[in-house]
Design a protein around this motif. Sequence first.
Motif, PDB file in Angstrom:
ATOM      1  N   SER A 132       0.570  -1.475  -0.140  1.00 28.93           N
ATOM      2  CA  SER A 132       0.025   0.042   0.026  1.00 28.93           C
ATOM      3  C   SER A 132       0.702   1.143  -0.334  1.00 28.93           C
ATOM      4  CB  SER A 132      -0.935   0.005   1.107  1.00 28.93           C
ATOM      5  OG  SER A 132      -1.998  -0.997   1.260  1.00 28.93           O
ATOM      6  N   ALA A 135       1.957   1.791  -3.617  1.00 31.09           N
ATOM      7  CA  ALA A 135       0.852   1.803  -4.051  1.00 31.09           C
ATOM      8  C   ALA A 135       0.226   3.638  -4.218  1.00 31.09           C
ATOM      9  CB  ALA A 135      -0.376   0.661  -4.188  1.00 31.09           C
ATOM     10  N   GLY A 175      -5.884   6.250   4.961  1.00 31.41           N
ATOM     11  CA  GLY A 175      -4.947   5.725   5.126  1.00 31.41           C
ATOM     12  C   GLY A 175      -3.258   5.540   4.546  1.00 31.41           C
ATOM     13  N   VAL A 176      -2.717   4.106   4.779  1.00 31.01           N
ATOM     14  CA  VAL A 176      -2.019   4.249   4.099  1.00 31.01           C
ATOM     15  C   VAL A 176      -1.168   4.746   2.463  1.00 31.01           C
ATOM     16  CG1 VAL A 176       0.149   1.934   3.757  1.00 31.01           C
ATOM     17  CG2 VAL A 176      -1.934   1.544   5.601  1.00 31.01           C
ATOM     18  N   VAL A 177      -2.416   4.264   1.318  1.00 32.15           N
ATOM     19  CA  VAL A 177      -1.923   4.225   0.163  1.00 32.15           C
ATOM     20  C   VAL A 177      -2.781   6.130   0.610  1.00 32.15           C
ATOM     21  CG1 VAL A 177      -3.663   4.525  -1.869  1.00 32.15           C
ATOM     22  CG2 VAL A 177      -3.333   2.193  -0.825  1.00 32.15           C
ATOM     23  N   ASP A 196     -11.392  11.943   4.768  1.00 31.19           N
ATOM     24  CA  ASP A 196     -11.667  10.285   5.131  1.00 31.19           C
ATOM     25  C   ASP A 196     -12.705  10.761   6.015  1.00 31.19           C
ATOM     26  OD1 ASP A 196      -9.488   7.989   5.840  1.00 31.19           O
ATOM     27  OD2 ASP A 196     -11.179   7.839   6.930  1.00 31.19           O
ATOM     28  N   VAL A 237      -9.434   4.175  -0.696  1.00 31.38           N
ATOM     29  CA  VAL A 237     -10.313   3.894   0.395  1.00 31.38           C
ATOM     30  C   VAL A 237     -10.772   2.477   0.564  1.00 31.38           C
ATOM     31  CG1 VAL A 237     -12.154   5.840   0.797  1.00 31.38           C
ATOM     32  CG2 VAL A 237     -12.415   3.811  -0.913  1.00 31.38           C
ATOM     33  N   VAL A 265      -6.877   3.482  -7.261  1.00 29.32           N
ATOM     34  CA  VAL A 265      -5.633   2.585  -6.132  1.00 29.32           C
ATOM     35  C   VAL A 265      -6.831   1.291  -5.532  1.00 29.32           C
ATOM     36  CG1 VAL A 265      -4.082   2.185  -5.125  1.00 29.32           C
ATOM     37  CG2 VAL A 265      -4.203   4.222  -5.895  1.00 29.32           C
ATOM     38  N   ASP A 268      -8.410  -3.191  -6.511  1.00 27.83           N
ATOM     39  CA  ASP A 268      -8.367  -4.234  -6.077  1.00 27.83           C
ATOM     40  C   ASP A 268      -9.262  -4.844  -5.429  1.00 27.83           C
ATOM     41  OD1 ASP A 268      -7.173  -2.642  -3.558  1.00 27.83           O
ATOM     42  OD2 ASP A 268      -5.593  -4.791  -3.726  1.00 27.83           O
ATOM     43  N   GLN A 269     -10.105  -3.469  -5.020  1.00 23.95           N
ATOM     44  CA  GLN A 269     -11.174  -4.228  -3.604  1.00 23.95           C
ATOM     45  C   GLN A 269     -12.372  -3.748  -4.514  1.00 23.95           C
ATOM     46  OE1 GLN A 269      -9.236  -5.709  -1.861  1.00 23.95           O
ATOM     47  NE2 GLN A 269     -11.144  -5.463  -0.348  1.00 23.95           N
ATOM     48  N   VAL A 296      -4.766   0.880 -12.560  1.00 24.30           N
ATOM     49  CA  VAL A 296      -3.999  -0.880 -12.217  1.00 24.30           C
ATOM     50  C   VAL A 296      -4.009  -1.136 -11.083  1.00 24.30           C
ATOM     51  CG1 VAL A 296      -1.528  -1.340 -12.588  1.00 24.30           C
ATOM     52  CG2 VAL A 296      -2.340   0.470 -14.329  1.00 24.30           C
ATOM     53  N   ALA A 297      -4.511  -2.871 -11.197  1.00 28.49           N
ATOM     54  CA  ALA A 297      -5.022  -3.221 -10.164  1.00 28.49           C
ATOM     55  C   ALA A 297      -3.865  -3.580  -9.715  1.00 28.49           C
ATOM     56  CB  ALA A 297      -5.819  -4.549 -10.276  1.00 28.49           C
ATOM     57  N   MET A 299      -0.389  -2.071  -8.799  1.00 28.85           N
ATOM     58  CA  MET A 299       0.330  -1.511  -9.037  1.00 28.85           C
ATOM     59  C   MET A 299       2.043  -1.282  -8.728  1.00 28.85           C
ATOM     60  SD  MET A 299      -1.575   2.573  -8.677  1.00 28.85           S
ATOM     61  CE  MET A 299      -0.758   3.493  -9.051  1.00 28.85           C
ATOM     62  N   PRO A 300       2.743  -2.261  -7.493  1.00 32.04           N
ATOM     63  CA  PRO A 300       3.345  -2.204  -7.260  1.00 32.04           C
ATOM     64  C   PRO A 300       4.635  -3.297  -8.183  1.00 32.04           C
ATOM     65  CG  PRO A 300       2.095  -2.388  -4.776  1.00 32.04           C
ATOM     66  CD  PRO A 300       1.044  -2.752  -6.759  1.00 32.04           C
TER      67      PRO A 300
HETATM   68  P1  NAD Z   1      -6.012   1.619   4.550  1.00 33.81           P
HETATM   69  O1  NAD Z   1      -7.295   1.398   6.214  1.00 33.81           O
HETATM   70  O2  NAD Z   1      -4.956   2.201   5.699  1.00 33.81           O
HETATM   71  O3  NAD Z   1      -6.722   3.351   4.371  1.00 33.81           O
HETATM   72  C1  NAD Z   1      -7.867   3.325   4.364  1.00 33.81           C
HETATM   73  C2  NAD Z   1      -8.721   4.755   4.292  1.00 33.81           C
HETATM   74  O4  NAD Z   1      -9.614   4.515   3.800  1.00 33.81           O
HETATM   75  C3  NAD Z   1      -9.504   4.446   6.031  1.00 33.81           C
HETATM   76  O5  NAD Z   1      -8.580   5.972   6.259  1.00 33.81           O
HETATM   77  C4  NAD Z   1     -10.854   4.428   6.161  1.00 33.81           C
HETATM   78  O6  NAD Z   1     -10.958   5.532   7.344  1.00 33.81           O
HETATM   79  C5  NAD Z   1     -10.267   5.127   4.571  1.00 33.81           C
HETATM   80  N1  NAD Z   1     -12.623   5.117   4.209  1.00 33.81           N
HETATM   81  C6  NAD Z   1     -12.962   4.146   4.201  1.00 33.81           C
HETATM   82  N2  NAD Z   1     -14.377   4.385   3.812  1.00 33.81           N
HETATM   83  C7  NAD Z   1     -14.257   5.595   2.979  1.00 33.81           C
HETATM   84  C8  NAD Z   1     -14.608   6.764   2.520  1.00 33.81           C
HETATM   85  N3  NAD Z   1     -16.681   6.411   2.188  1.00 33.81           N
HETATM   86  N4  NAD Z   1     -14.836   7.682   2.663  1.00 33.81           N
HETATM   87  C9  NAD Z   1     -13.702   8.119   3.274  1.00 33.81           C
HETATM   88  N5  NAD Z   1     -12.461   7.767   3.448  1.00 33.81           N
HETATM   89  C10 NAD Z   1     -12.711   6.070   3.629  1.00 33.81           C
HETATM   90  O7  NAD Z   1      -6.144   0.990   3.608  1.00 33.81           O
HETATM   91  P2  NAD Z   1      -4.865   1.271   2.786  1.00 33.81           P
HETATM   92  O8  NAD Z   1      -3.450   0.414   2.525  1.00 33.81           O
HETATM   93  O9  NAD Z   1      -4.154   2.648   3.302  1.00 33.81           O
HETATM   94  O10 NAD Z   1      -5.218   0.500   1.390  1.00 33.81           O
HETATM   95  C11 NAD Z   1      -6.546   0.984   0.748  1.00 33.81           C
HETATM   96  C12 NAD Z   1      -7.084   1.303  -0.575  1.00 33.81           C
HETATM   97  O11 NAD Z   1      -6.157   0.678  -1.657  1.00 33.81           O
HETATM   98  C13 NAD Z   1      -7.309  -0.687  -0.119  1.00 33.81           C
HETATM   99  O12 NAD Z   1      -8.380  -0.912  -1.205  1.00 33.81           O
HETATM  100  C14 NAD Z   1      -6.505  -1.585  -0.694  1.00 33.81           C
HETATM  101  O13 NAD Z   1      -7.115  -3.035  -0.718  1.00 33.81           O
HETATM  102  C15 NAD Z   1      -5.715  -0.730  -1.990  1.00 33.81           C
HETATM  103  N6  NAD Z   1      -4.088  -1.133  -2.845  1.00 33.81           N
HETATM  104  C16 NAD Z   1      -4.625  -1.064  -4.520  1.00 33.81           C
HETATM  105  C17 NAD Z   1      -2.948  -1.336  -4.174  1.00 33.81           C
HETATM  106  C18 NAD Z   1      -2.710  -1.634  -6.561  1.00 33.81           C
HETATM  107  O14 NAD Z   1      -2.325  -1.619  -6.489  1.00 33.81           O
HETATM  108  N7  NAD Z   1      -4.034  -1.565  -6.757  1.00 33.81           N
HETATM  109  C19 NAD Z   1      -1.775  -1.247  -3.951  1.00 33.81           C
HETATM  110  C20 NAD Z   1      -2.149  -1.636  -2.677  1.00 33.81           C
HETATM  111  C21 NAD Z   1      -3.221  -1.302  -2.438  1.00 33.81           C
END
Ligand code: NAD
Length: 360
Positions: A132, A135, A175-177, A196, A237, A265, A268-269, A296-297, A299-300
Amino acid sequence: MRVGVVKEIKTKEARVGLTPAGAAVLVADGHEVLVEQGAGVGAGFDDHLYEQAGAKLTSREDTWNDSELLVKVKEPIASEYGFLREDLTLFTYLHLAADRPLTEALLDAGTLSIAYETVQDATGLPLLTPMSEIAGRLAAHAAATYLTAPEGGPGLLLGGSPGVMPARVVVIGGGVVGTQAALLALGMQAEVTILDTSARRIRELEALFGGRARVVVSDPESLARELAQADVVIGAVLVPGGAAPKVVRRTDLGLLKPDALLIDVAIDQGGAFESSRPTTYADPIYIEEDIRHYCVANMPGGVPQTSTRALTNATFPYLRRLAAGPADAIVGDPALALGVNTRDGKLTHHAVALAFADLP
Ligand code: NAD
């Protein structure tokens, strides 16, 4: 224990599950390490580095068949199902809730499978977080790249220039992303807003950014206001265990500037935008309702050298414990126990079991 690492065969996936440094530690621990020829090349690790570490180079078939513990990055794909067996422990990303054929293959084979994405400790999901982080940073790169005119964008420099306004980046989900995307966009001098829904997370973000990014509660009004002014919207999210909430509906796209860029991002979910569908690095962008979408599903996978190191930094301590004996490692480590998805022909993770109520 014979520990094996195979070459990833998914399209444009060049990460590898074990580095030569990790192989050397396992060999020093008294294990035999089998590496499929060429497994690490895409991540910057030539075969001779594994040999120097004491690993044995083998064919794909021999690596699968002779390993007791197999470490990968991505979930096995159909051509690999035939290698699954009862006396094999598999440690990799699995995403089973979205993959019935693989779930059935693991159950039929009786494989002990441990999914990176469900290993869970007090800090959260330690084997998902590094990807994350990457990404999120890549989302800022994508924003900078696809705002340029040669890449089909409006011809904006993310950070503007002295006397010229920067681009506006709206990050949905801090969050992390979202945090990493915001940090990198700010580093490039963009103007950043983070939305958020979590009051606790908003306080943490305020403290972290100290006013450099605007941190706003996400509600329909703030969302509409921010969408109208955005040059880039990043969907980041997550609702743990569930599909991503569709924060931006198809009808909201009319609020955007015509040349705005959406980067989802969370694809993937399932995606944070109703109009999102997964893309790959081979063709990352499509246009829907006249708006450009980047979805892009994996990205890493685009930065396999960095991603492999970040991933294996996190996975290796668990791998080392599994190599010492999977059964004891699982009993002795509640975080790792939560990673177990299938065992002895049964689903052992509650979220996966919920997704497939008809499976054992
Ligand atoms: P995380 O749990 O650290 O952060 C998610 C944040 O979204 C939280 O702070 C939460 O409070 C907030 N949130 C939830 N519902 C919300 C809403 N309706 N409106 C606004 N904010 C809301 O998650 P993360 O690790 O940052 O991951 C985020 C997404 O990125 C996930 O879906 C993860 O699977 C995806 N991801 C995709 C790739 C890729 O290559 N595409 C790679 C890594 C992670």
